[in-house]
Design a protein around this motif. Structure first.
Motif, PDB file in Angstrom:
ATOM      1  N   LEU A 177      -9.539 -12.713  26.922  1.00 26.94           N
ATOM      2  CA  LEU A 177      -8.225 -12.951  27.513  1.00 26.94           C
ATOM      3  C   LEU A 177      -7.158 -13.240  26.472  1.00 26.94           C
ATOM      4  O   LEU A 177      -6.027 -12.722  26.564  1.00 26.94           O
ATOM      5  N   PRO A 178      -7.429 -14.062  25.439  1.00 24.06           N
ATOM      6  CA  PRO A 178      -6.373 -14.289  24.432  1.00 24.06           C
ATOM      7  C   PRO A 178      -6.004 -13.023  23.664  1.00 24.06           C
ATOM      8  O   PRO A 178      -4.926 -12.959  23.070  1.00 24.06           O
ATOM      9  N   LEU A 179      -6.900 -12.050  23.652  1.00 28.97           N
ATOM     10  CA  LEU A 179      -6.640 -10.832  22.878  1.00 28.97           C
ATOM     11  C   LEU A 179      -5.796  -9.822  23.629  1.00 28.97           C
ATOM     12  O   LEU A 179      -5.241  -8.899  23.018  1.00 28.97           O
ATOM     13  N   LEU A 180      -5.702  -9.976  24.944  1.00 27.09           N
ATOM     14  CA  LEU A 180      -5.062  -8.929  25.740  1.00 27.09           C
ATOM     15  C   LEU A 180      -3.595  -8.752  25.387  1.00 27.09           C
ATOM     16  O   LEU A 180      -3.075  -7.635  25.404  1.00 27.09           O
ATOM     17  N   GLY A 181      -2.949  -9.840  25.063  1.00 26.19           N
ATOM     18  CA  GLY A 181      -1.526  -9.732  24.778  1.00 26.19           C
ATOM     19  C   GLY A 181      -1.229  -8.966  23.512  1.00 26.19           C
ATOM     20  O   GLY A 181      -0.125  -8.414  23.355  1.00 26.19           O
ATOM     21  N   GLY A 182      -2.156  -8.888  22.592  1.00 24.70           N
ATOM     22  CA  GLY A 182      -1.879  -8.204  21.331  1.00 24.70           C
ATOM     23  C   GLY A 182      -2.413  -6.791  21.256  1.00 24.70           C
ATOM     24  O   GLY A 182      -2.388  -6.157  20.192  1.00 24.70           O
ATOM     25  N   ILE A 196     -12.655  -5.300  32.627  1.00 26.72           N
ATOM     26  CA  ILE A 196     -12.276  -6.371  33.551  1.00 26.72           C
ATOM     27  C   ILE A 196     -12.536  -5.936  34.995  1.00 26.72           C
ATOM     28  O   ILE A 196     -13.036  -6.702  35.826  1.00 26.72           O
ATOM     29  N   GLY A 197     -12.184  -4.651  35.309  1.00 23.01           N
ATOM     30  CA  GLY A 197     -12.461  -4.162  36.657  1.00 23.01           C
ATOM     31  C   GLY A 197     -13.949  -4.165  36.958  1.00 23.01           C
ATOM     32  O   GLY A 197     -14.374  -4.538  38.065  1.00 23.01           O
ATOM     33  N   SER A 198     -14.744  -3.744  35.988  1.00 17.88           N
ATOM     34  CA  SER A 198     -16.199  -3.752  36.175  1.00 17.88           C
ATOM     35  C   SER A 198     -16.730  -5.163  36.322  1.00 17.88           C
ATOM     36  O   SER A 198     -17.664  -5.418  37.105  1.00 17.88           O
ATOM     37  N   PHE A 199     -16.155  -6.101  35.549  1.00 19.43           N
ATOM     38  CA  PHE A 199     -16.580  -7.498  35.673  1.00 19.43           C
ATOM     39  C   PHE A 199     -16.321  -8.013  37.094  1.00 19.43           C
ATOM     40  O   PHE A 199     -17.181  -8.710  37.677  1.00 19.43           O
ATOM     41  N   GLU A 226      -9.380 -17.263  35.227  1.00 16.70           N
ATOM     42  CA  GLU A 226      -9.428 -16.219  34.181  1.00 16.70           C
ATOM     43  C   GLU A 226      -8.978 -14.867  34.717  1.00 16.70           C
ATOM     44  O   GLU A 226      -8.240 -14.127  34.052  1.00 16.70           O
ATOM     45  N   ILE A 227      -9.455 -14.561  35.907  1.00 16.00           N
ATOM     46  CA  ILE A 227      -9.077 -13.262  36.487  1.00 16.00           C
ATOM     47  C   ILE A 227      -7.575 -13.223  36.757  1.00 16.00           C
ATOM     48  O   ILE A 227      -6.918 -12.191  36.565  1.00 16.00           O
ATOM     49  N   ASP A 232      -2.245 -11.094  35.270  1.00 15.15           N
ATOM     50  CA  ASP A 232      -0.860 -11.220  34.816  1.00 15.15           C
ATOM     51  C   ASP A 232      -0.573 -10.261  33.670  1.00 15.15           C
ATOM     52  O   ASP A 232       0.477  -9.606  33.641  1.00 15.15           O
ATOM     53  N   ILE A 233      -1.501 -10.148  32.736  1.00  9.10           N
ATOM     54  CA  ILE A 233      -1.265  -9.274  31.583  1.00  9.10           C
ATOM     55  C   ILE A 233      -1.309  -7.808  32.001  1.00  9.10           C
ATOM     56  O   ILE A 233      -0.453  -7.002  31.623  1.00  9.10           O
ATOM     57  N   LEU A 234      -2.308  -7.450  32.788  1.00 10.68           N
ATOM     58  CA  LEU A 234      -2.429  -6.045  33.195  1.00 10.68           C
ATOM     59  C   LEU A 234      -1.227  -5.621  34.027  1.00 10.68           C
ATOM     60  O   LEU A 234      -0.680  -4.520  33.838  1.00 10.68           O
ATOM     61  N   PHE A 235      -0.820  -6.507  34.923  1.00 10.74           N
ATOM     62  CA  PHE A 235       0.286  -6.146  35.794  1.00 10.74           C
ATOM     63  C   PHE A 235       1.618  -6.186  35.064  1.00 10.74           C
ATOM     64  O   PHE A 235       2.441  -5.275  35.178  1.00 10.74           O
TER      65      PHE A 235
END
Length: 1650
Positions: A177-182, A196-199, A226-227, A232-235
């Motif tokens: 999750l911390p990596l998604l923004g970069g 994430i979708g598979s999770f 977490e989800i 938030d990042i994906l959207f």
């Protein structure tokens, strides 16, 4: 070979796997599959080694291609899936490490390698998820962006093993999750989104089965934070990406994420994400992913709080509406999937937001865009049909209101959608609900009915005919379904459908209307009275075939009644079933007029049975109303105009018939007005139908009809004003075209009146009222139709005034003038359209001729000539006669043929009438004189009608002529008539033949009557010719010949003697008839006549012969010429000296006629003997050919060639059998050596420059170059054998049919075998004399002669010299004596003869000559050059095999080993025949071994050739394979290996199909047990065949190397260099043929499989 192996077993396996891995990228799919199979086969025993080798290969191989690595990784994946349990821990770790490094070593997007590597990790993770997860998590570091394949693999592993991944999920998410923004790299975004979708999906699966998971404390709520962060990042960020694939992955992920978000998150994010998704639709993204995501959000939001979506509804519904498929395309499944998702969203909205959804759909129904309307209709139909809840039921009334307004929509696709929703509403009971649908279902049913009709004009240009047909068919089925399945609709449907049935606008739907009405009528409690429907049905029955509507009409009539009078029932019950049965039996062969007569009969019987004036008036009123409907041009042109016109014509005649049963003057006059005004301006058929109706009315109301027509003539034709009557198509009285149509109606009506009205009333006014008017109209007529109508009217007047009908004896005053006027219309030059008048004019002339008084002779001749000239010439111009057996014998101009052919019958009726009026020989002579030129015309179209006319004339004359004592006693025309009719009795047209044969019988009957015979004699003549008349129309030539012969015999018997000369003279003229079959038939009759009555022509011999020879030169037909020659022969039997002298003096060279004369002369036995002696001297004393140049060109000498040609012509006479048999040996020997010498020889085309004129004795003929010497000699020999009655011997010469086009003796040599065989069978007693005659030629100077003799002797030995021992010994000695001949061909044939001798002769005789024979055969194997003497070597081996086979008990120990050594080089020759023979001979040598033979030496040869024999079991040639099987069975005995011998004997069956690969696998295993000491030799021998020119041998050798090596003992393996073997096999991997590469791959694998 003896060097120490350098590799350990482990390294050897790695080498094998490495070689296979190198070959995996072969371009051949077969090789690829083989490599794949070999590696997987190795993995079955050594999965760890294979996986390790794969890893080492990929790491150590320099720069393999991506495709290469990908193929290896896919193999590794399969191994991991299939053998996961057998893989040890070290290998698992090694494989994980290798795949992980391969997967992430390239930071770029490279799915070709990275995806297979990921699949290997997933395959391992199914069972060993801990090791895989630890390795993957090791690459997932805090704060460091991982390789994009790491999260992708984690996601894939989560899908494959949810229970193994979910426990790690907290740690994974805490790092990810911390990596998604970069993340900036698009593939990495896709991977994270996928993970994430598979999770989320794995989490749902995990929590759904808490009783089966390792940790049941894990719940969805534990991961919502977490989800939510990942959401938030994906959207917020990733969904805004420009990369469509990223957006698709994010959407798929959001679909899974949104389902497990917290309630607060859902409430907060729903408006935002919906708004965003609607905007995503505008991008070029797969709409299915968006709709799927939107569906998940709608489902979740609706379950959480329904008010969340309410503000968003308009936008969402608008977006969904745009995604509805108007026309689903099943070739694009993505669109269909999206369409299904859209409908699923609508279901959800209809359940939770019914009013909003329906309002939006209703607004769409009002939209001007047709697609929007269709979309709304489709959605409403879906919601009505498939929605599980009845949420929209309360809004049906609003939907119905707007649907009603759409029924007039012109768009065809909108109509299709409306039809679907009508069906849905009907099934749900909506249409019958008065509250929902106050107007009732009428308009909707009418809408469906309109769809059942063909659309007149379609606005949509993109709508094809197939779609229109489909809609129409669906509407038909829908209407029938509603009629039969919804009882509440019956009353509405009955009135609506009946109204439509009687109306003018639904004829295209008439069948479906009748189907529905029939069912509805059958369900009524009482039968309805439907007089209007009855009249409508009668009209429709005029044309019952379209759509099989006639049967539907009659079935409907069964369920209604026409009136309230019960008297109709009898007619109803009897006639309707008859009409139905007629239709069922005659649909394929339907006759329109016959059917309409049945319907008229039905109507008339009904009217007679009912006898009710009110019923009649009702029918008249109804029919007049329907007539008005048919007058509407728009209605007529709405569908098939021809059907509508036929219906109208039929209605007019039905109306007239009903009118005949009415007595009301006013109704009669009004109805007559309606009949006459209902005609189209340009439609003559309709005008004629009006006239027919008027004629029917005149049956009862003649005076009314005449008065009406008189008024029309005065008011319209004379252009007077009329206040009460005017035709509908005359707009004003100056309309000339309209006046002409009125004129036509009046004239045609007068014709019908003459045919229909009562004669007594009609005759009083017929001339003044009708004839004068029609004649004046014909005189001044310019229009073709008016002429035709006038002619028919005059004919009808004449028929009405015929004495048979003319009880008042009123005579036509101006008959001759009328006849002159009518006959002037029959001129052919008037134009093609006037041909149509011929069948009208001729009956009119006949009718006029029948009226008193008879015509004079001049009138008769002039009239007949006019008719013959025009009718017969018209037949030649416009008609062609067919050659089949159809009843209709003519074709040609399709428009005019029917008119011309019908004219023939009309013409015959006229001729018969003229003959009967003045029946006398003079009249007969007049008619025959006029017909004679037409009988011999070139065109059968003229001959046939003329012959039919002649037959009719003769029959009429014979039947009606009274032969009294004061009449002439002879019929002077007999011979002349017979000679003119005989050619027609053999005419190529079978109809002409039949007519002519009947005419011949009639002529003979007439002649016999003149000679005083009674009528009984006519029966005798007819009976004698009965079989001829019955069979003369056959097409079998032999039968026709026999019939012609019988006909000639009958003529000769009945022909008066004084007529014979005239008859023969006429027949000789007929030899040049324009038809070859006719000239041939005439010659047959001439032949029989001269044969039976030639002696009676003593004073006319010279005249007859001169004319015959003259005619013979002009005859082109072969059959005619042949029969004429037979006539000469038969004539010569009476006058032989004169005839033979003329024929024998004809000069050479021979033309066709002279050749036939030779055949005639051959009947003289004395002359034939002298000719034979002279011809034999020429053939013996003169060389057969001269060689020119270097001997390459051979020219036949002319005297022997002419002698052969003359002999050929003489031998065509089969009566020379005794003479030919007596001289058979000498003549056959001459012809045989001549035939062999003439092969490849040219004819003497030019004279040599050297002066050798005395050699030829005459100047060479220029035509000689056309001769083919070999062909002439062959035909002569064939004729000689046929003449001797040796038909089987002659039949074998058919193989030499193309001998004139070849220059070698091959075909001749092949044919000699059957020639000798048949001679031994048919003429054994002459063999000794024949050998004596041929013997001298064995030393002849000409090679072909020696070849012919030696081959004859060889095949005679094959026939055992017909069991004549002395003859056989002489033949054997002469054959042995020619081995020193310079010709290889002679020596080869002699060796073949020795083989035949060994095979066929007595064993004692062969044994006595065994040593010289063996010496000759061994010498044939002592060759210097195979190429030059291959044929001799081959024949020597074949004969050697035969000798060994036949003399089994004899000792050949002196030559067996030597022969085996000599034939070894021949085993691998490319010449397949040499291979076959050498393999076979080796087997025969083995079979001939005796106990005292040198077994050890021979065994060495067998062992050296064993591999060769096994490899050639897959030889390209099947016969070589059989030879190898045979030899292996023979030599296996001497291998000292019992199991090997047993297997070979058991499996190598000649006719069985050998599974080669399986066989050698099993064989080599057994050989390894018993022959291990020879395996080194076998391996090296097999290696030598790796360079074989044959693909099959090369590939089999490779496989055998691998199999042999795999069975080597440990000690033997040290003696063979593995490197050498591998090197040679590896070279084959680059072979051009995939089979070789495939076997090499298999062999390499076998090297390391114990």
């Amino acid at each position: 070979m003896n060097g120490q192996a350098k590799s350990t077993p482990e390294s050897q396996l790695q080498i094998a796997i490495g070689i296979l891995l190198e070959s995996i990228v072969d371009k051949s799919q077969l090789v690829y599959e083989t490599v794949n199979g070999s590696i997987r086969k190795l993995a079955e025993r050594h999965p760890n080694q294979v996986l390790n080798s794969c890893c080492y290969f990929c790491e150590r191989n320099p720069k393999p291609t991506n495709e290469h690595i990908s193929s290896i990784l896919m193999i590794m994946e399969k191994i991991c899936v299939e053998h996961i349990i057998e893989i040890d821990g070290d290998t698992i770790l090694l494989t994980i490490d290798f795949c992980l490094r391969t997967m992430i070593e390239n930071i770029n997007y490279e799915p070709v390698i990275q995806m297979p590597a990921s699949c290997v990790l997933v395959a391992l993770g199914r069972k060993h998820h801990i090791q895989v997860m630890e390795s993957l998590l090791g690459k997932l570091e805090i704060g460091v962006l991982p390789h994009y394949m790491v999260p992708h693999t984690l996601g894939a592993l989560a899908n494959a093993n949810a229970h193994g991944v979910v426990p790690y999920l907290k740690n994974i998410l805490s790092i990810m999750l911390p990596l998604l923004g970069g993340v900036k790299f698009d593939p990495l975004k896709q991977a994270f989104a996928y993970a994430i979708g598979s999770f989320c999906e794995a989490l749902v699966e995990y929590t759904s089965n808490l009783d089966q998971v390792p940790d049941n404390t894990i719940t969805i709520e534990n991961f919502q934070l977490e989800i939510g962060m990942s959401y938030d990042i994906l959207f917020a960020s990733w969904l805004q990406s420009r990369e469509h694939r990223v957006i698709g992955s994010v959407l798929n992920a959001l679909s899974a994420i949104f389902l497990i978000l917290s309630v607060e998150k859902v409430t907060q994010q729903t408006p935002r994400i919906v708004h965003t998704l609607l905007n995503v639709y505008k991008k070029q993204v797969d709409a299915y992913n968006v709709t799927k995501c939107l569906g998940s959000i709608i489902q979740k939001a609706a379950n959480v709080n329904g008010t969340l979506l309410e503000p968003l509804l308009p936008n969402i519904l608008q977006a969904l509406s745009d995604l509805v498929c108007v026309s689903p395309d099943y070739a694009q499944p993505d669109l269909l999937r999206n369409h299904s998702e859209v409908l699923r969203c609508y279901e959800c909205f209809a359940l939770h937001f019914t009013d909003n959804t329906i309002d939006q759909l209703i607004n769409q129904l009002k939209n001007n865009n047709e697609k929007e309307r269709i979309k709304a209709l489709l959605v409403i139909t879906h919601l009505t049909s498939y929605s599980t809840e009845h949420a929209i039921q309360r809004r049906f009334k609003d939907i119905i209101k707007h649907l009603s307004e759409m029924l007039n929509d012109p768009n065809i696709r909108v109509k299709k959608a409306i039809m679907k929703i009508i069906v849905a509403f009907a099934c749900k009971g909506v249409l019958l609900n008065k509250e929902i649908n106050p107007d009732g279902p009428d308009k909707y049913m009418e809408f469906l009915l309109k769809l059942c009709c063909k659309p007149g004009h379609v606005k949509n240009n993109d709508v094809d005919s197939g779609e229109l047909f489909e809609i129409q068919k669906s509407a038909d089925n829908t209407l029938c379904m509603l009629s039969t399945s919804v009882p509440e609709l019956e009353s509405t449907l009955w009135h609506l459908l009946m109204q439509c049935f009687l109306g003018p606008y639904y004829d295209d739907a008439i069948v479906v209307l009748l189907r529905c009405l029939t069912h509805l009528a059958s369900r009524k409690s009482t039968t309805e009275v439907c007089d209007g429907a009855f009249m409508r049905c009668i009209t429709l029955l005029a044309i019952p075939l379209p759509g099989f509507r006639g049967t539907f009409v009659l079935n409907f009539l069964k369920n209604i009644k026409p009136c309230n009078v019960d008297r109709y029932k009898g007619v109803w019950d009897s006639k309707i079933p008859q009409l139905v049965k007629y239709l069922e039996q005659n649909y394929d062969n339907f006759h329109q007029l016959e059917w309409q007569d049945l319907v008229f009969d039905f109507l008339g019987i009904l009217l007679e049975a009912v006898k009710d004036q009110k019923f009649n008036e009702s029918l008249i009123s109804t029919a007049r109303k329907q007539l008005e409907m048919y007058n509407n041009n728009r209605y007529i042109n709405a569908s098939d105009p021809s059907v509508k016109q036929s219906e109208k014509h039929f209605l007019l005649k039905c109306l007239a018939m009903i009118l005949c049963h009415s007595q009301e003057k006013e109704i009669i006059l009004q109805t007559l007005d309606d009949i006459l005004v209902n005609a189209k301006l340009t439609d003559y058929s309709e005008l004629h139908a009006c006239a027919e109706a008027v004629g029917i009315c005149s049956r009862v109301h003649l005076q009314y009809v005449l008065d009406k027509l008189s008024i029309i003539r005065k008011d319209v034709l004379l252009k007077k004003s009329s206040k009460f009557f005017q035709f509908s198509f005359i707009k004003d009285q100056k309309h000339e075209l309209g006046i002409e149509r009125v004129r036509y109606v009046i004239i045609a009506s007068y014709a019908e009146i003459c045919n229909e009205a009562s004669t007594d009333k009609l005759l009083k006014v017929i001339e003044s009222e009708i004839l004068d008017f029609v004649v004046s109209e014909l005189t001044s007529a310019k229009d073709f139709a008016i002429r035709k109508a006038c002619l028919r009217a005059i004919g009808s007047v004449a028929d009405a005034m015929h004495p048979n009908r003319n009880t008042l004896h009123i005579r036509m005053l101006d008959r001759d003038k009328v006849l002159q006027l009518v006959s002037s219309e029959i001129h052919l030059h008037n134009g093609p359209e006037y041909i149509e008048l011929f069948p009208v004019i001729l009956p009119v002339i006949t009718s006029l001729v029948r009226l008193p008084l008879p015509l004079e002779s001049d009138q008769r001749l002039k009239l007949l000539k006019l008719c013959f000239d025009n009718v017969y010439n018209a037949s030649a111009i416009y008609c062609k006669i067919t050659t089949d057996n159809n009843d209709n014998n003519y074709y040609g101009d399709l428009k005019l043929v029917p008119f011309v052919t019908s004219s023939f019958t009309k013409l015959n009726q006229l001729v018969q009438e003229l003959l009967m009026q003045t029946l006398s020989p003079a009249t007969l002579d007049e008619i025959v004189t006029l017909l004679e030129p037409w009988l011999g015309r070139r065109k059968a179209e003229q001959r046939l009608p003329a012959a039919e006319t002649l037959r009719m004339v003769l029959q009429t004359y014979l039947d009606n002529m009274k032969f009294a004592y004061d009449c002439p006693t002879t019929f002077s025309q007999t011979g002349f008539l017979l000679s003119k009719i005989v050619p027609r009795s053999t005419d190529p047209n079978k109809n002409i033949r039949k007519v002519a044969t009947e005419s011949l019988c009639l002529v003979l009957c007439i002649a016999s009557r003149y000679e005083g015979h009674m009528r009984d004699h006519d029966k005798q003549l007819s009976n004698s010719m009965q079989h001829i008349q019955q069979q003369i129309d056959s097409d079998e030539p032999k039968l026709l010949y026999n019939l012609t012969t019988d006909l000639a015999h009958i003529i000769c018997v009945n022909l008066p003697q004084f007529q014979l000369n005239h008859f023969v003279d006429g027949l000789m003229d007929a030899l040049l008839d324009c038809e070859t079959s006719s000239s041939t038939g005439s010659s047959v009759v001439l032949n029989m006549t001269l044969k039976s009555k030639g002696s009676e022509l003593q004073g006319h011999v010279h005249t007859v012969m001169e004319k015959l020879i003259t005619q013979l030169a002009k005859i082109h037909c072969p059959r005619t010429k042949s029969s004429t020659l037979r006539s000469i022969l038969n004539f010569a039997t009476h006058h032989s000296k004169t005839v033979c002298q003329i024929l024998l003096n004809q000069p050479l060279p021979f033309d066709g006629s002279i050749c036939d004369c030779w055949a005639v002369l051959s009947t003289d036995q004395t002359l034939v003997l002298d000719l034979f002696d002279n011809l034999k001297k020429v053939l013996k004393q003169t060389p057969l050919y001269d060689e020119q140049g270097n001997g390459d060109i051979r020219i036949a000498t002319l005297p022997p060639l002419q002698a052969i040609h003359a002999l050929h012509e003489l031998l065509k006479n089969v009566q020379l059998k005794d003479i030919c048999r007596q001289h058979f040996p000498e003549i056959f020997a001459l012809l045989l050596v001549t035939l062999a010498s003439y092969i490849g020889t040219s004819a003497p085309a030019i004279k040599s420059n050297s002066d050798k004129k005395e050699k030829y004795g005459f100047v060479l003929n220029r035509e000689a170059y056309k001769l083919k010497p070999a062909k002439v000699a062959l035909e002569t020999l064939k004729s000689f054998l046929h003449c001797c009655d040796y038909t089987q011997t002659a039949g074998c010469l058919m193989n030499l049919i193309n001998i004139d086009s070849t220059e070698d003796l091959t075909t001749f040599l092949d044919t000699t075998s059957s020639l000798v065989e048949n001679i031994c069978s048919e003429n054994p007693e002459s063999l000794s004399w024949l050998v004596a005659c041929l013997g001298p030629y064995i030393r002849a100077e000409l090679e072909p002669q020696r070849v012919a003799v030696v081959v004859f002797f060889a095949f005679l030995l094959k026939q055992k010299a017909n069991n004549q021992t002395v003859l056989a010994e002489n033949l054997l000695e002469m054959t042995l004596d020619v081995q020193m001949d310079q010709s290889c061909l002679v020596r080869k044939i002699a060796l073949q003869g020795l083989g035949f001798a060994a095979e066929c002769l007595n064993l004692d005789l062969v044994s006595r000559h065994c040593q010289p024979i063996l010496s000759v055969l061994m010498n044939s194997l002592d060759y210097n050059s195979i190429g030059n003497e291959s044929d001799v070597i081959l024949e020597g081996m074949l004969s050697f095999s035969k000798l060994l086979t036949m003399l089994e008990g004899r000792k050949f120990s002196t030559c067996q080993v030597t022969a085996a050594v000599r034939i070894k080089p021949l085993l691998d020759q490319e010449d397949v025949l040499l291979r076959r023979a050498s393999f076979r001979l080796l087997g025969d040598l083995a079979a001939s071994l005796s106990p005292d033979a040198n077994i050890e030496a021979f065994r060495e040869q067998v062992q050296g050739n064993l591999i060769t024999l096994i490899l050639h079991l897959c030889d390209p040639d099947m016969h070589v394979i059989k030879a190898c099987k045979y030899t292996l069975r023979k030599v296996a005995i001497y291998l000292e290996s019992p199991k090997v011998n047993s297997m070979i004997q058991e499996h190598l069956i000649d006719e069985a199909n050998l599974h080669y690969v399986d066989f050698i696998k099993d064989l080599i295993k057994i050989m390894a047990e018993e022959m291990q000491e020879l395996f080194n030799l076998f391996v090296m021998t097999s290696l030598s065949y790796l360079k074989s020119p044959w693909v099959e041998i090369r590939s089999s050798a490779a496989l055998m190397v691998g199999l042999l090596f795999s069975q080597l003992s440990a000690e033997s393996r040290h003696r063979i260099s593995l490197d050498t073997v591998c090197d040679k096999l590896m070279r084959l991997i680059s072979d051009d043929h995939e089979e070789v590469r495939m076997r090499a791959v298999q062999a390499i694998a076998y090297l390391f499989l114990d």
